[in-house]
Write a protein that holds these residues in place. Structure first.
Motif, PDB file in Angstrom:
ATOM      1  N   PHE A 140     -27.465  29.473  -1.396  1.00 10.86           N
ATOM      2  CA  PHE A 140     -26.005  29.474  -1.454  1.00 10.86           C
ATOM      3  C   PHE A 140     -25.474  28.775  -0.199  1.00 10.86           C
ATOM      4  O   PHE A 140     -25.832  29.138   0.922  1.00 10.86           O
ATOM      5  CB  PHE A 140     -25.496  30.919  -1.520  1.00 10.86           C
ATOM      6  N   VAL A 141     -24.644  27.754  -0.390  1.00 13.10           N
ATOM      7  CA  VAL A 141     -24.049  27.012   0.722  1.00 13.10           C
ATOM      8  C   VAL A 141     -22.533  27.107   0.607  1.00 13.10           C
ATOM      9  O   VAL A 141     -21.956  26.756  -0.421  1.00 13.10           O
ATOM     10  CB  VAL A 141     -24.512  25.541   0.734  1.00 13.10           C
ATOM     11  N   HIS A 142     -21.907  27.580   1.667  1.00 11.99           N
ATOM     12  CA  HIS A 142     -20.496  27.956   1.645  1.00 11.99           C
ATOM     13  C   HIS A 142     -19.729  27.214   2.740  1.00 11.99           C
ATOM     14  O   HIS A 142     -20.245  26.957   3.825  1.00 11.99           O
ATOM     15  CB  HIS A 142     -20.420  29.479   1.863  1.00 11.99           C
ATOM     16  N   GLN A 143     -18.465  26.899   2.430  1.00  8.89           N
ATOM     17  CA  GLN A 143     -17.588  26.288   3.439  1.00  8.89           C
ATOM     18  C   GLN A 143     -16.141  26.684   3.163  1.00  8.89           C
ATOM     19  O   GLN A 143     -15.706  26.717   2.017  1.00  8.89           O
ATOM     20  CB  GLN A 143     -17.717  24.764   3.408  1.00  8.89           C
ATOM     21  N   GLU A 144     -15.417  26.998   4.238  1.00 11.31           N
ATOM     22  CA  GLU A 144     -14.017  27.412   4.093  1.00 11.31           C
ATOM     23  C   GLU A 144     -13.115  26.709   5.093  1.00 11.31           C
ATOM     24  O   GLU A 144     -13.521  26.396   6.208  1.00 11.31           O
ATOM     25  CB  GLU A 144     -13.876  28.932   4.339  1.00 11.31           C
ATOM     26  N   THR A 145     -11.872  26.492   4.675  1.00  6.25           N
ATOM     27  CA  THR A 145     -10.737  26.093   5.512  1.00  6.25           C
ATOM     28  C   THR A 145     -11.081  25.006   6.523  1.00  6.25           C
ATOM     29  O   THR A 145     -10.877  25.150   7.713  1.00  6.25           O
ATOM     30  CB  THR A 145     -10.144  27.317   6.242  1.00  6.25           C
ATOM     31  N   MET A 146     -11.574  23.891   6.013  1.00  5.85           N
ATOM     32  CA  MET A 146     -11.870  22.728   6.851  1.00  5.85           C
ATOM     33  C   MET A 146     -10.937  21.557   6.529  1.00  5.85           C
ATOM     34  O   MET A 146     -11.168  20.433   6.953  1.00  5.85           O
ATOM     35  CB  MET A 146     -13.323  22.292   6.640  1.00  5.85           C
TER      36      MET A 146
END
Length: 315
Positions: A140-146
């Motif tokens: 699982f690869v996650h990214q937020e608010t970039m």
């Protein structure tokens, strides 16, 4: 990260919002001076990011939408968070899913290095240099608010890197905020335009955010993209959630770096900016209903063939 006061503030906020859910500073010279505004540089900035985490978790009633809960519980998951900041999202998950393993990556090392779960590791690295991991490494690869940091011509590369390091059958997930013009007053409208001007100067294009699913679909390994949207009202007319986000919003704008960056774009002095944020804007929000949007995208990687050298341009 943070002091005792920040800990108790986060604990209080968690109690308020969690009634239903269970969750190299190198190269800074190469970044434009304005970027300091969008990265946590003080304990207040870190506290703001902690608060914003609980806000997002409450809106979506969970920390993720991808169907990985069972694997996390069984301990089969290896999770990566890109641009992890102070690591709030990871700390939340690592404490709950003790049998899985979590990794956070950020160029700005505000994450905790000592007081953290044993199944959590933080790495100081620049995502724009490529993710420092082999292919097919994470479930699982996650990214937020970039959205304020990634330039228009960098999104394809970042998403391709996320897909590259994800195992076949694993998931990628992105969460971004997007401001609308619905319900805003003249002061907030000026502030939005100043942000857009700042973004354009740095090559950032906010209009891409609602179209991120198109970029994800363009990769042959993620042809199906799921999407979820949550609207909320900023300020007292949005209830408790609106007031929590108002605190985050004002904290984001009411600091010296924000004043230095936005006051010239607004054509006002720092003193006038201070009054605008701490008095005029608060009064305006009491009488308006500014509408904001959080958009979440998630997709499953379906094959091992993750070579995709194509590019995509979005108008």
């Amino acid at each position: 990260m943070g002091n005792n006061n920040s800990y108790f503030r986060r604990k209080k906020l968690n109690k308020l919002l969690n009634k239903k859910s269970d969750n190299k500073i190198l190269d800074f010279e190469e970044l434009e001076e304005e970027l300091k505004y969008y990265l946590p540089n003080s304990s207040e900035d870190v506290d703001r990011q902690h608060m914003y985490h609980f806000f997002k978790r409450y809106l979506f009633q969970g920390n993720f939408s991808s169907p990985i809960e069972e694997s996390l519980i069984q301990g089969k998951c290896k999770v990566l968070d890109i641009g992890c900041g102070p690591g709030t999202w990871l700390l939340d998950l690592a404490n709950k899913y003790e049998r899985s393993y979590f990794y956070g990556l950020d160029i700005n090392p505000v994450f905790p290095n000592e007081i953290k779960p044993g199944n959590l590791k933080f790495i100081k690295a620049d995502m724009f240099d490529g993710l420092p991991f082999p292919d097919n490494e994470f479930d699982f690869v996650h990214q937020e608010t970039m959205s304020f940091i990634i330039k228009a011509d960098q999104w394809n590369f970042i998403i391709s890197e996320m897909i590259r390091v994800t195992k076949p059958g694993g998931y990628i997930e992105l969460l971004e905020s997007y401001s609308t013009t619905n319900g805003i007053g003249p002061i907030l409208d000026k502030l939005h335009k100043a942000h857009l001007s700042s973004c354009i100067q740095r090559g950032v294009e906010m209009k891409i955010i609602p179209k991120l699913d198109t970029i994800i679909k363009f990769n042959q390994n993620t042809p199906i993209v799921h999407r979820d949207e949550k609207f909320y009202i900023l300020g007292p007319n949005g209830g408790k959630i609106g007031m929590v986000n108002q605190d985050v919003f004002l904290g984001f704008h009411n600091n010296e770096v924000a004043m230095e960056n936005l006051s010239p774009l607004l054509g006002i002095s720092k003193e006038e900016y201070k009054i605008m944020i701490t008095k005029d804007l608060i009064e305006e929000i009491r009488h308006t209903k500014p509408e904001y949007l959080l958009i979440k995208f998630w997709a499953q990687k379906i094959t091992n063939n993750n070579n995709n050298d194509n590019n995509i341009f979005l108008n």
